[in-house]
Design an enzyme around this catalytic site. Sequence first.
Site, mmCIF file in Angstrom:
data_model
loop_
_atom_site.group_PDB
_atom_site.id
_atom_site.type_symbol
_atom_site.label_atom_id
_atom_site.label_comp_id
_atom_site.label_asym_id
_atom_site.label_seq_id
_atom_site.Cartn_x
_atom_site.Cartn_y
_atom_site.Cartn_z
ATOM 1 N N GLU A 96 8.798 45.465 -55.544
ATOM 2 C CA GLU A 96 8.493 44.272 -56.310
ATOM 3 C C GLU A 96 9.631 43.915 -57.269
ATOM 4 O O GLU A 96 9.988 42.747 -57.420
ATOM 5 C CB GLU A 96 7.190 44.482 -57.095
ATOM 6 C CG GLU A 96 6.776 43.311 -57.939
ATOM 7 C CD GLU A 96 5.491 43.553 -58.720
ATOM 8 O OE1 GLU A 96 5.021 42.587 -59.356
ATOM 9 O OE2 GLU A 96 4.956 44.682 -58.708
ATOM 10 N N HIS A 142 5.789 38.026 -60.864
ATOM 11 C CA HIS A 142 5.312 39.258 -60.239
ATOM 12 C C HIS A 142 4.857 38.994 -58.810
ATOM 13 O O HIS A 142 4.651 37.852 -58.405
ATOM 14 C CB HIS A 142 4.126 39.834 -61.037
ATOM 15 C CG HIS A 142 4.521 40.370 -62.367
ATOM 16 N ND1 HIS A 142 4.808 41.693 -62.571
ATOM 17 C CD2 HIS A 142 4.702 39.750 -63.559
ATOM 18 C CE1 HIS A 142 5.146 41.872 -63.843
ATOM 19 N NE2 HIS A 142 5.089 40.694 -64.459
ATOM 20 N N GLU A 175 1.510 35.753 -60.140
ATOM 21 C CA GLU A 175 1.464 36.732 -59.048
ATOM 22 C C GLU A 175 1.641 35.893 -57.788
ATOM 23 O O GLU A 175 0.711 35.269 -57.297
ATOM 24 C CB GLU A 175 0.123 37.481 -59.035
ATOM 25 C CG GLU A 175 -0.100 38.390 -60.224
ATOM 26 C CD GLU A 175 0.626 39.736 -60.130
ATOM 27 O OE1 GLU A 175 1.435 39.948 -59.200
ATOM 28 O OE2 GLU A 175 0.379 40.579 -61.012
ATOM 29 N N HIS A 219 9.033 44.107 -63.885
ATOM 30 C CA HIS A 219 9.439 45.462 -63.500
ATOM 31 C C HIS A 219 10.956 45.629 -63.630
ATOM 32 O O HIS A 219 11.582 44.931 -64.385
ATOM 33 C CB HIS A 219 8.897 45.816 -62.118
ATOM 34 C CG HIS A 219 7.407 45.605 -62.044
ATOM 35 N ND1 HIS A 219 6.508 46.464 -62.625
ATOM 36 C CD2 HIS A 219 6.680 44.585 -61.519
ATOM 37 C CE1 HIS A 219 5.277 46.003 -62.440
ATOM 38 N NE2 HIS A 219 5.357 44.844 -61.775
#
Length: 186
Positions: free
Chosen positions: A34, A88, A151, A19
């Site tokens: 995030e 992430h 993640e 991101h």
Amino acid sequence: MNKENRILEGKTIVIDAGHGGKDVGATGQTGIHEKDLTVQTALNIKQELAEKTGANIVLTREQDEFLTLAERVEIAENHAADLFISIHFDAFTSNDVAGITTYYNKPADRQLATMIHDKIFEQNIDTRDRGVSQGDYFVLRENKNPSLLLELGYISNQADEQRIQTQDFQNKAAAAITEGIISYLI
């Protein structure tokens, strides 16, 4: 730097902080984005890798900037990366979902994903092990280099959100990812 700390000299590792910029990613219950956690984690991994490996470490971003998925893959290609890892933090509509998942796309990358995932859970990180899964993510699918997407917890889960912001978690994650990279590349 002594010889032990140069074990990956000549290797290039790209760490992708997911991101950034206009793309905030998921937002936690406390309002943390995030994109801010991924860059913090990427910087910690870079520092750990630099201290322990002598590898050339390239971050896709070191600050709050927007990059397309194609630009992230292009960075790996332009640097002839030996390894690409995208960082992430997950989210779900229900705040009771928690844990860490490691994704790979190409069957050849499953071993890499398993090695790093196992190293993370050797660190006694107090969260659910959601396993290693094949994922159809652009940065994995389009990357010619060995690649995976981590993640590292659910920002939508209160316990995970608190944990991932601690220095203890950040240190353990950076150490585990570094150990996994070393195991895979030597």
